[in-house]
Design an enzyme around this catalytic site. Structure first.
Site, short mmCIF file in Angstrom:
data_model
loop_
_atom_site.label_atom_id
_atom_site.label_comp_id
_atom_site.label_asym_id
_atom_site.label_seq_id
_atom_site.Cartn_x
_atom_site.Cartn_y
_atom_site.Cartn_z
N SER A 172 0.81 -1.21 0.00
CA SER A 172 0.00 0.00 0.00
C SER A 172 0.85 1.26 0.00
O SER A 172 1.62 1.51 -0.91
CB SER A 172 -0.95 -0.04 1.19
OG SER A 172 -1.91 0.97 1.12
N ASP A 231 -2.54 6.23 -3.52
CA ASP A 231 -1.49 5.51 -2.81
C ASP A 231 -0.95 4.40 -3.70
O ASP A 231 -1.35 4.26 -4.86
CB ASP A 231 -2.00 4.97 -1.47
CG ASP A 231 -3.06 3.89 -1.62
OD1 ASP A 231 -3.68 3.82 -2.69
OD2 ASP A 231 -3.27 3.12 -0.66
N ASP A 246 -1.25 1.19 -4.09
CA ASP A 246 -2.10 0.19 -4.75
C ASP A 246 -3.43 0.78 -5.19
O ASP A 246 -4.33 0.04 -5.59
CB ASP A 246 -2.30 -1.04 -3.87
CG ASP A 246 -3.04 -0.75 -2.56
OD1 ASP A 246 -2.98 0.41 -2.10
OD2 ASP A 246 -3.68 -1.66 -2.02
N ASP A 267 -6.03 2.01 -3.82
CA ASP A 267 -7.33 1.71 -3.20
C ASP A 267 -7.81 2.86 -2.32
O ASP A 267 -8.87 2.78 -1.71
CB ASP A 267 -7.29 0.40 -2.42
CG ASP A 267 -6.40 0.45 -1.18
OD1 ASP A 267 -5.60 1.40 -1.05
OD2 ASP A 267 -6.51 -0.46 -0.33
#
Length: 456
Positions: free
Chosen positions: A101, A243, A245, A247
Site C-alpha cells: 500500500s 497511494d 495500490d 485503493d
C-alpha cells in the site's frame, strides 16, 4: 494473529515473513483453506503493485498455488480493487494482491480476497495463518497426486477493470474539466489517467513512471502538497493523489488545498441521502474520523456507525447492516453498490459526478463541514506492549480524558502493519490539541522504552 495485520500480511521484503518461501507456503495454505475439495478445479488471480520485489513474490505465490493444483491467473500490475473485481468476474476461489500500500518500496506483502471479492474475515485469516505457520515445504509431498495447476497471464486485466469503472460512470462526461493525477508511481499509474481521459477530462499526470523503487517516494496520497502545487500551477479544477495500490485517494480543491477524507465522506453522504441512495440512512466510519463529521451527519439526520481501524472493518459493518457507503479519513472510501473494497479511482469518479451535478466546486461542497482541530503523531517504537500494562501512562490517559471532556478525545493505538505507535488528539481548541499530542507521545515512548528495558 501473528502474521495478519489490519490489512493483510505486510513487512520488509525478503525478510520474514515476506519471503519467497513464505509466499510459496501461503499459496498452498490459500488453496487448502479456500479450496477444501482438491477434486474441483479452482482458480486464483494474482495482482501486484510496482515494487521491485513484487515479481519475486508473485512467482513464489503462483508456484505454491500451482503445486496445490490451482489454476493461477496473473493480472500483472493493477490496482487492488481490480483484483477484488477480477476475483468475481473470473470465477476465482480467491484473489491475492501483492502490495504494501502506502509503505516505502522496501516493504511488501499480500492482501487476500475470497470468492465474493471481499477481504477475508477474521476466521478465514486465522485459518490461513494457522495452516501457513504449521506447514512447511515438505507438505507439498502430500499433494503430489494432484495435477499441477496452470499459470497464465490475463492479458486484458487492466482493460477489464477500466471497462468496469467506465460502466459505473455511465453517462458521466468530464469534458471541460481539468484535473491533476499524482499516481504515486504505483499500481494506478496507467489505468487512472486512461479512465479519466476516456471520459473527456484533461489530465495533468505526475509520478507515473515507476522503476521498482520509487513507489510512494515523496509522492502520492501521503504527499498531497505535490498535487496541490500542480493544481495551482495549471489552474486545474481538482487534484487526485493515489497511494501505492490505488485503493484510496486524497483530493485537492481548485485553490490547492487538500480536502480530508472526512470532508469527502460528508459531502458524498449528504448527496446520497438527498438522492435516496443512502441505504439505512447511515454511514460507517472508523474511530479515526473527526468529531466534526459526526456533528455534520447528525445535522443531516444521518446515523454514524463507528468501527475499528481499517477499511475491512468498515466493509464488514456495511455488509452486516446492509448500508451503502462508508470509509476512512485516510482516503479509503467504500461504495458498496459498486465495489467490495476501497477504490481510489471509483471514489474520484463519484466526487466528480457530484461536482458536475451540483455545478459547485469541491471547495464549496466540502466547506459545509467544520472539522475539529486534530493532530496525529506516528513514531517508531521498540516493542508493542499492551497499553494497559503501562501503569503510569494509563494514569496520564485518564488525566487527558478529564481535560479534553466532551469537546475532544484521544486515541492511542499501535500500527497494525509497522512497528509504530500512533497518538491522535482532537479538540475544539487547537492549543489543547498540540499540548496533549506532545505530552502523550513523549510519555508513551518513554513508557514503552522503559518496559522494553525491564523485559530484556
Amino acid at each position: 494473529m501473528k502474521l495478519f495485520g489490519t490489512d493483510g500480511i505486510r513487512g520488509r521484503a525478503n525478510a520474514y515473513p515476506i519471503t519467497p518461501e513464505m509466499a510459496l507456503r501461503c499459496g498452498r495454505s490459500i488453496a487448502t483453506v479456500l479450496n477444501p475439495s482438491a477434486h474441483i478445479p479452482q482458480r486464483v488471480v494474482i495482482g501486484k503493485d510496482t515494487r521491485v520485489s513484487g515479481t519475486m513474490l508473485e512467482a513464489a505465490l503462483a508456484s505454491g498455488l500451482s503445486a496445490a493444483g490451482v489454476e493461477v491467473i496473473l493480472a500483472g500490475v493493477v490496482p487492488t480493487p481490480a483484483i477484488a473485481h477480477l476475483t468475481i468476474t473470473q470465477s476465482c476461489a480467491a484473489g491475492v494482491m501483492i502490495t504494501a500500500s502506502h509503505n516505502p518500496y522496501e516493504d511488501n506483502g499480500w492482501k487476500i480476497f475470497g470468492s465474493d471479492g471481499y477481504k477475508l474475515n477474521d476466521d478465514l485469516e486465522q485459518a490461513v495463518e494457522n495452516d501457513l505457520l504449521s506447514s512447511s515445504t515438505a507438505a507439498f509431498d502430500d499433494a503430489s497426486h494432484v495435477s499441477v495447476g496452470r499459470i497464465a497471464p490475463l492479458m486484458d486485466a487492466s482493460e477489464q477493470y477500466i471497462h468496469h469503472l467506465t460502466k459505473v460512470a455511465g453517462s458521466l462526461s468530464l469534458k471541460g474539466l481539468k484535473m491533476v493525477i499524482d499516481a504515486g508511481n504505483g499500481a494506478g499509474h496507467h489505468v487512472a489517467p486512461e479512465i479519466f481521459r476516456r471520459l473527456g477530462a484533461e489530465v495533468i499526470l505526475a509520478h507515473a513512471e515507476p522503476n521498482g523503487t520509487n513507489i510512494n517516494q515523496d509522492c502520492g496520497a501521503l504527499y498531497p502538497e505535490i498535487a496541490a502545487n500542480l493544481v495551482k500551477q495549471h489552474g486545474a479544477d481538482l487534484g487526485l493523489s493515489l497511494d501505492g495500490d490505488a485503493d484510496r485517494a486524497i483530493f485537492t480543491d481548485a485553490h490547492g488545498s487538500p480536502v480530508s477524507g472526512d470532508r469527502i465522506m460528508a459531502l458524498i453522504a449528504r448527496a446520497l441521502h438527498q438522492r435516496g441512495e443512502l441505504r439505512g440512512n447511515a454511514i460507517a466510519v472508523t474511530v479515526m474520523s473527526n468529531l466534526g463529521l459526526h456533528a455534520a451527519m447528525k445535522a443531516e439526520g444521518i446515523r454514524v456507525i463507528t468501527t475499528g481501524v481499517g477499511d475491512r472493518q468498515v466493509i464488514e459493518a456495511l455488509r452486516e447492516h446492509h448500508h451503502s457507503f462508508g470509509g476512512e479519513n485516510s482516503g479509503h472510501l467504500i461504495f458498496a453498490d459498486h465495489a467490495t473494497t476501497g477504490d481510489g479511482i471509483l471514489s474520484a469518479l463519484q466526487v466528480l459526478r457530484l461536482l458536475k451535478d451540483s455545478g459547485q466546486s469541491l471547495n464549496e461542497l466540502a466547506g459545509s463541514m467544520e472539522e475539529f482541530p486534530q493532530a496525529l503523531k506516528s513514531f517508531a517504537v521498540p516493542a508493542k506492549p499492551p497499553l494497559s500494562s503501562l501503569t503510569n501512562f494509563t494514569k496520564l490517559l485518564a488525566e487527558a480524558d478529564a481535560a479534553l471532556g466532551d469537546s475532544g478525545r484521544q486515541l492511542i493505538r499501535y500500527s497494525g502493519t509497522e512497528n509504530k505507535a500512533r497518538v491522535m488528539v482532537e479538540h475544539r481548541d487547537a492549543d489543547v490539541v498540540a499540548h496533549w499530542t506532545e505530552k502523550l507521545s513523549s510519555a508513551l515512548l518513554d513508557a514503552i522504552t522503559q518496559h522494553s528495558t525491564m523485559s530484556a
